[in-house]
Write an enzyme that holds these catalytic residues in place. Structure first.
Site, short mmCIF file in Angstrom:
data_model
loop_
_atom_site.label_atom_id
_atom_site.label_comp_id
_atom_site.label_asym_id
_atom_site.label_seq_id
_atom_site.Cartn_x
_atom_site.Cartn_y
_atom_site.Cartn_z
N LYS A 122 -1.59 4.32 -2.01
CA LYS A 122 -1.26 5.70 -2.73
C LYS A 122 -1.69 5.69 -4.40
O LYS A 122 -1.64 7.45 -3.77
CB LYS A 122 0.17 5.74 -2.24
N THR A 123 -2.38 4.74 -4.58
CA THR A 123 -2.91 5.20 -6.11
C THR A 123 -4.04 6.00 -6.04
O THR A 123 -4.57 6.44 -6.50
CB THR A 123 -3.18 3.74 -6.88
N ASP B 181 5.27 8.86 -8.67
CA ASP B 181 5.25 7.42 -8.13
C ASP B 181 6.21 6.66 -8.32
O ASP B 181 7.14 7.22 -8.97
CB ASP B 181 4.13 7.01 -9.41
N GLU B 182 6.64 5.70 -7.37
CA GLU B 182 7.12 4.60 -6.67
C GLU B 182 8.56 5.65 -6.76
O GLU B 182 9.80 5.36 -7.71
CB GLU B 182 7.75 3.38 -8.11
N GLN C 246 10.40 -0.34 0.21
CA GLN C 246 9.32 -0.73 -0.88
C GLN C 246 10.78 -0.50 -2.44
O GLN C 246 10.47 -1.45 -3.63
CB GLN C 246 8.18 -0.95 -1.27
N ARG D 279 2.11 -8.08 0.17
CA ARG D 279 1.69 -8.55 -0.53
C ARG D 279 -0.16 -9.19 -0.74
O ARG D 279 -1.14 -9.18 -1.41
CB ARG D 279 1.58 -9.39 -2.00
#
Length: 820
Positions: free
Chosen positions: A58-59, A243-244, A282, A674
């Site tokens: 996504k980044t 973002d997020e 998340q 992770r």
DNA sequence: CTTTCACTACTTTTT
DNA sequence: GTAGTGAAAG
């Protein structure tokens, strides 16, 4: 891979193509993107939601999208990108600079809070505020609330400041004013909260201060109540990226909406293009007010919206992803999403059941040791996650004993240390004399004979005369407060003189110099130096470190002087899409700094930077230990996670609440995703909690993992897995298949959970005990119940087993014990 | 006003 | 186990 800590670096790895450095050709920017990523980068014309699963790049999508916009002729000054952490913001900016060069510095890439401060400082006049307002963090805010609660004579047992603070924060996150809160108050607590909230807000204004929640709420108010200001920003920022998004709270949601504007906006400014990126699975900050609603209902909020899922994962093996999918699937009401990977099955997930937390840590340490010995990983590649900070201790003990290098992330953070806060409080008072909380913090630190009594007298005087605490203090020094004892008066005079002296120092020197003088002249440093407490030596080091931070800050600021900003909408014409479009070569460095005052700028920086240093740079050759929450956004080739026990993870407090349990499960999902290659999950059958031993059943999350993905290195010993259950919560079968038994037990627990309200717990699961009951336990033998704590899923009992000791046991699940 | 001692109460925490 | 508070003694 040398950079296990890089934030969400995922998408880049398999697609090594180096980005074009100059003259960004739109096609180059799309090279190596998968079709969904490509679509997310190029989409235009309507609001866009990118549902970015863990590790889906996504980044990369965000940064490519920005670069793509720029390549398509959008001016960098028209772009605003919002993140939650400074680290994420810095990284995003850096990567865009890599793609398109330095003109990217003209974008606003910052956290919600920095962005708001920037707007608020610029518009301070409009709001009738002074632009050097202090920023209060949770601790300052709690202190102020505590003062107010005391003045209102609230029972600090029934209304703890912390609790009041949480409630007030929640109200602000919902953009409710004290008046609205008072109207809605339905019980005693809420009424008191509303009352304290009203006073609190007044006192913040009096102190020329804002807390974190204010930064958002005030900006929203600004945009809503001042159409010209809103229009200015809407004209200026034509592209807003968030973002997020799953971590936004209601206030942040409204803020974004106000920034973007709507079709129907009277001004005639078309809405900005909005792109939000997030993953509902998340979301692990609901307890801080984040609401998944914002992402779940994005399409309803923005009817034209396009939603693009990214499901291909570039990080983990398929085994790890299957495990993550299996766990998260158990959450109710969720939009199904399946991560998949091309990187092959990989290793199975290693499971380990330890006797106690020390054995668990020893297993982890030994495994790390042999992985590194065999050359299968470096220390850098490895992370250990746990649910709560206090779990780090036992890992640290073992690591120290075995000589494994490690670093703990989090815990008490640098800027939260007492000495650092004390030092900063001095600086804040010098910058903003009305900052009551900081002033009262340092009033008697170090001790100078101004006690609670004197402080209270001055506070009352301030209240009566309707002046600030600082002003009252000055009157007290001049003897204008009769209620004050002479001794105290003299002490206060000395303190006021000291402040005046420091003020002169601050006016003539840079921040580092000022800080150094403060520590010297107040005797703060001297006191620490004279102490033989080893903790004080650490405190001195921290203060020295703080001076270094200040010095570096000054140097950085001097090296890149502030160009004047383009002015506020109040004085600039609002025809401003091009307001800062002149001279594209000039860097827009005002990013987070008010131009004029370096002390204010420094204080702002340290208030809004949580602790950028807490995450170690890669290459240190150390194992990283951190909480599951800190782990979000990171990735490691090898992940260990301990404490997979009901009561630990999921946490005790979440066991009885399906909403909280769902959040815990998302935490498990974050944990699993992770890991890139290897994942180790462990639990301990017995664990000391609060000094008392406690037995915990397996985490229900463990039982949700498909058996074929697991490689159990050690399971629960047979003699303990086959108890003679003689109690009311049902039998457990023969216990031949241990993990099977665990899942049976988890299922029972789950079922009981849902029936809490309808049926209660009595005969379904929990063993009903009260003080004085006699019990027999398979391992400890006969015992007497000393006390019981908690209800339902949280029920525990402290039982005296005589020679076997006193033990605190959970009563839910498979307790190998029966009531006599 | 300051020190000391006992008592309690404990998640997670981007800013 | 420990940190932070509150009451009582110095």
């Amino acid at each position: 891979m040398s950079a296990p800590l890089d934030l969400e670096f995922n998408g880049d790895r398999p697609q090594a193509a180096a980005p074009a450095r100059s003259g960004p050709d739109p096609e180059d920017l799309l090279a190596g993107l998968n079709p969904q990523q490509r679509e997310a980068v190029t989409h235009s014309g309507s609001p866009l939601l990118v549902v970015a699963g863990a590790g889906s790049g996504k980044t990369r999508v965000l940064t490519s999208r920005i670069a793509y916009l720029l390549a398509g002729g959008v001016h960098p000054g028209q772009i605003m990108a919002i993140t939650f952490t400074n680290k994420a913001a810095a990284e995003m900016k850096e990567r865009v600079v890599d793609l398109v060069g330095r003109r990217a510095n003209m974008m606003w890439v910052s956290t919600f809070h920095s962005m708001c401060v920037r707007v608020l400082r610029r518009e301070a006049k409009t709001l009738g505020l002074s632009s050097n307002f202090s920023i209060y963090d949770a601790d300052d805010s709690k202190r102020l609330i505590g003062m107010i609660a005391r003045e209102q004579e609230l029972d600090s047992k029934r209304y703890p400041p912390k609790q009041l603070g949480i409630h007030i924060s929640n109200l602000k996150n919902e953009l409710l004013t004290p008046e609205e809160a008072a109207e809605r108050a339905g019980n005693d607590m809420e009424r008191k909260v509303a009352q304290v909230y009203a006073a609190y807000r007044r006192r913040l204004v009096d102190s020329n201060a804002m807390d974190f929640d204010d930064l958002i709420m005030r900006t929203v108010e600004l945009l809503q109540n001042h159409p010209a200001v809103a229009e200015y920003y809407r004209r200026r920022f034509r592209h807003v990226l968030v973002d997020e998004y799953q971590d936004t709270n209601h206030a942040q949601y409204v803020l974004v909406r106000e920034l973007v504007g709507t079709e129907t906006a009277e001004s005639g400014v078309a809405p900005a293009e909005l792109c939000v990126v997030g993953d509902a699975d998340q979301s692990i900050y609901a307890f801080r007010g984040a609401t998944i609603r914002n992402i779940e209902e994005f399409e309803r909020d923005y009817p034209q919206a396009r939603s693009i899922p990214l499901e291909q994962n570039y990080r983990s093996t398929q085994t790890i992803l299957s495990a993550a999918n299996a766990v998260i699937r158990q959450n109710p009401n969720r939009r199904d999403k399946r991560l998949w990977s091309e990187s092959g099955e990989g290793e199975r997930i290693v499971g380990y059941v330890a006797d106690n937390e020390h054995d668990e840590a020893a297993f982890v340490a030994n495994e790390i040791d042999s992985l590194v010995d065999r050359g299968e990983a470096t220390f850098n590649d490895i992370a250990v996650f746990y649910r709560t900070n206090n779990q780090s201790r036992v890992f640290e003990e073992v690591f120290i004993r075995l000589g494994l290098p490690y670093r703990v992330v989090g815990g008490v953070r640098f800027y939260e240390r007492r000495e650092v806060r004390d030092a900063l409080a001095y600086l804040r008072v010098l910058d903003n004399p009305d900052d009551t909380v900081s002033l009262r913090r340092i009033l008697n630190v170090p001790k100078r004979g101004i006690g609670d009594r004197a402080e209270a007298v001055v506070a009352v005087h301030a209240e009566q005369e309707r002046i600030s605490f600082g002003a009252a203090l000055r009157e007290a020094a001049k003897g204008e407060v009769p209620a004050l004892a002479t001794r105290a008066r003299n002490a206060i005079s000395g303190f006021v003189e000291l402040l005046d002296e420091l003020h002169a120092v601050a006016a003539a020197n840079d921040v580092a110099e000022t800080l150094d003088t403060v520590l010297e002249r107040t005797g703060y440093r001297g006191e620490l130096e004279a102490s033989d407490d080893p903790q004080d030596a650490t405190r001195l080091e921290n203060l020295t470190e703080l001076i270094t931070v200040a010095r570096e800050f000054t140097e950085a600021t001097a090296a890149a002087p502030e160009p004047a900003d383009e002015g506020s909408p109040s004085d600039a014409a609002p025809d401003a899409a091009s307001a800062d479009a002149g001279d594209p070569g000039v860097e827009d460095r005002d990013a987070d700094l008010p131009a004029d005052d370096s002390l204010s700028a420094f204080l702002e920086r340290v208030s809004l930077v949580a602790d950028a240093d807490s995450l170690p740079e890669s290459g240190d050759g150390v194992v990283t230990l951190m909480t599951l929450h800190s782990a979000k956004g990171l990735e490691f080739p090898v992940v260990f996670s301990g404490g997979w026990e009901d009561g630990v993870f999921p946490h005790n407090r979440a066991l009885g609440d399906t909403t909280e349990l769902a959040e815990e499960r998302r935490l498990a999902y974050v944990c699993i995703t992770r890991a890139r290659q290897r994942l180790y999950l462990s639990r301990a059958m017995m664990r000391s909690a609060w000094g008392q031993p406690m037995t915990n059943p397996a985490s229900r999350f463990l039982t949700e993992l498909p058996e074929e993905l697991m490689d159990w290195r050690r399971v629960e010993p047979a003699d303990r897995a086959a108890p003679q259950v003689r109690s009311t919560w049902g039998s457990r079968g023969g216990g031949a298949d241990r993990t099977g038994a665990d899942s049976a037990q988890a299922r029972v627990a789950e079922r009981g959970m849902r029936s809490t309200s309808a049926k209660g717990w009595k005969d379904t699961i929990a063993l009903k005990l009260e003080a004085g009951d006699k019990v027999t336990h398979d391992k400890y033998g006969l015992g007497t119940v000393v006390s019981t704590e908690g209800e339902g899923a949280r029920a525990t009992a402290t039982i005296d087993f005589g020679a076997s000791g006193t033990v605190k046991l959970m009563l839910i699940g498979s307790v190998p014990m029966a009531k006599l």
